[in-house]
Motif scaffolding. Structure first.
Motif, PDB file in Angstrom:
ATOM      1  N   SER A   1      -7.089   6.811  -4.924  1.00 24.62           N
ATOM      2  CA  SER A   1      -6.178   5.781  -4.418  1.00 24.62           C
ATOM      3  C   SER A   1      -6.117   5.790  -2.901  1.00 24.62           C
ATOM      4  O   SER A   1      -6.107   4.734  -2.254  1.00 24.62           O
ATOM      5  CB  SER A   1      -4.775   6.001  -4.998  1.00 24.62           C
TER       6      SER A   1
ATOM      7  N   ASN B   1      -4.903  10.383  -7.012  1.00 23.68           N
ATOM      8  CA  ASN B   1      -4.321  10.191  -5.686  1.00 23.68           C
ATOM      9  C   ASN B   1      -5.402  10.126  -4.608  1.00 23.68           C
ATOM     10  O   ASN B   1      -5.320   9.321  -3.672  1.00 23.68           O
ATOM     11  CB  ASN B   1      -3.346  11.327  -5.367  1.00 23.68           C
TER      12      ASN B   1
ATOM     13  N   SER C   1      -7.165   2.954  -0.272  1.00 25.87           N
ATOM     14  CA  SER C   1      -6.228   2.593   0.795  1.00 25.87           C
ATOM     15  C   SER C   1      -6.909   2.648   2.153  1.00 25.87           C
ATOM     16  O   SER C   1      -6.740   1.760   2.995  1.00 25.87           O
ATOM     17  CB  SER C   1      -5.022   3.548   0.779  1.00 25.87           C
TER      18      SER C   1
ATOM     19  N   VAL D   1       2.497   1.877  -3.423  1.00 24.19           N
ATOM     20  CA  VAL D   1       1.555   2.428  -4.402  1.00 24.19           C
ATOM     21  C   VAL D   1       1.315   3.915  -4.147  1.00 24.19           C
ATOM     22  O   VAL D   1       1.421   4.744  -5.063  1.00 24.19           O
ATOM     23  CB  VAL D   1       0.215   1.662  -4.354  1.00 24.19           C
ATOM     24  N   GLN D   2       1.004   4.276  -2.883  1.00 18.52           N
ATOM     25  CA  GLN D   2       0.698   5.674  -2.561  1.00 18.52           C
ATOM     26  C   GLN D   2       1.903   6.578  -2.766  1.00 18.52           C
ATOM     27  O   GLN D   2       1.773   7.694  -3.300  1.00 18.52           O
ATOM     28  CB  GLN D   2       0.202   5.786  -1.112  1.00 18.52           C
TER      29      GLN D   2
ATOM     30  N   ASP E   1       0.830  -1.201   0.000  1.00 20.72           N
ATOM     31  CA  ASP E   1       0.000   0.000   0.000  1.00 20.72           C
ATOM     32  C   ASP E   1       0.862   1.247   0.000  1.00 20.72           C
ATOM     33  O   ASP E   1       0.611   2.205  -0.753  1.00 20.72           O
ATOM     34  CB  ASP E   1      -0.925  -0.020   1.218  1.00 20.72           C
TER      35      ASP E   1
END
Length: 320
Positions: A198, A195, A202, A158-159, A155
């Motif tokens: 996302s 973002n 998350s 990805v972020q 996670d």
């Protein structure tokens, strides 16, 4: 505002409490003391769990992971925070900011998932005590802990990757103590819709789902405890999960304030709000990890006995 591409933007400026120099000195002493207590408390807890074979159970295995996470999380941010208290203009390189943001986010996300796994462990222990050794065997709880780490690290990767692909404005001032992802997104000179989406996904994976697991687990735990006929039996059953519940309340209470609602760069804010957010983040990053070993050992007879046993043997060996 002008735009800066990745090759031009080489560093960020961390504001922290630079506008409040009197507070910086006080917070430096306070945070340094807390950090030392975190290293000592969690370090002792890990050593005791490894040392005493009686604590080689799923619950203490998860607790050992939690303590290690707390040490890693604070070590990824607290040295930077302490340095910012002593420096008039604190700068951090672009690459250094990426690494620090990745580690902090990864440890926080991993801890969220791990707390959910710990709730499942307490659910099985309370609701199915006779089958507990079979269900929570080593082949079960080790992959559960490993899965928490994998989810948190993935996670964060990805972020962090999505955030660092954004073009940033020439204004590189971060209104925070550290490279916090939401503060970084505010500096972007492009649409951050991806973002935000996302981050929402998350939140669902590492915040909402573990919290639902914890909530459902404790509904069954409370229902089971209430069916225990004796008061002593109820007290003993609840004491095995009260520490975990306390940690969950403190942990989720602060983390939801920071990450539950991703903000876009156009959201209206103020300097006061930025300082408040930074102090909430500081509380989450320092106070919570310091409290965890205290909460888990304060009323835990097994941990107290293990500490006395370890110190007793050390004293005996020194006497020899």
């Amino acid at each position: 505002m002008g735009r800066a591409n990745d090759s031009m933007l080489t560093e960020f400026v961390l504001v922290g409490l630079s506008a409040h120099p009197k507070l910086q000195t006080m917070f430096f002493v306070l945070v340094l003391w807390m950090y030392l207590m975190i290293l000592l408390g969690n370090g002792v807890l890990i050593s005791v769990i490894i040392y005493d074979s009686h604590l080689h159970t799923p619950m203490y295995f998860f607790l050992c992971n939690l303590s290690f996470l707390d040490i890693c999380y604070t070590s990824s941010s607290v040295p930077l925070i302490l340095d910012s208290f002593l420096t008039v203009r604190k700068t951090i390189s672009f690459s250094g900011c990426v690494v620090q943001m990745f580690l902090s986010f990864a440890m926080g996300a991993t801890e969220c998932v791990l707390l959910g796994m710990m709730a499942l462990d307490r659910y099985v222990a309370i609701c199915y005590p006779l089958r507990y050794p079979v269900i929570m065997s080593k082949s079960t709880y080790v992959p559960m802990a490993a899965g928490s780490w994998i989810i948190g690290l993935t996670d964060s990767l990805v972020q962090t990757s999505l955030a660092m692909q954004l073009p940033f404005c020439t204004n590189n001032v971060i209104s925070h103590f550290v490279c916090e992802i939401l503060a970084i997104l505010k500096l972007a000179c492009a649409d951050i819709s991806i973002n935000v989406i996302s981050m929402a996904v998350s939140n669902l994976i590492v915040l909402i789902i573990p919290l639902l697991v914890i909530s459902v687990s404790y509904v069954f735990i409370v229902a089971t405890i209430l069916r225990i006929p004796s008061t002593e039996g109820k007290r003993k059953a609840f004491s095995t999960c009260s520490a975990h519940l306390t940690v969950v309340i403190v942990f989720y209470g602060t983390i939801f304030c920071m990450y539950a609602k991703p903000k876009s760069k156009n959201s209206v804010g103020s300097d006061h709000q930025d300082i408040t957010d930074a102090l909430i983040s500081l509380f989450y990053g320092v106070v919570t990890p310091m409290l965890n070993p205290i909460i888990y050992s304060l009323r835990n007879k097994d941990v107290k006995a293990a500490v006395k046993n370890m110190l007793g043997r050390k004293h005996f060996s020194d006497g020899m």
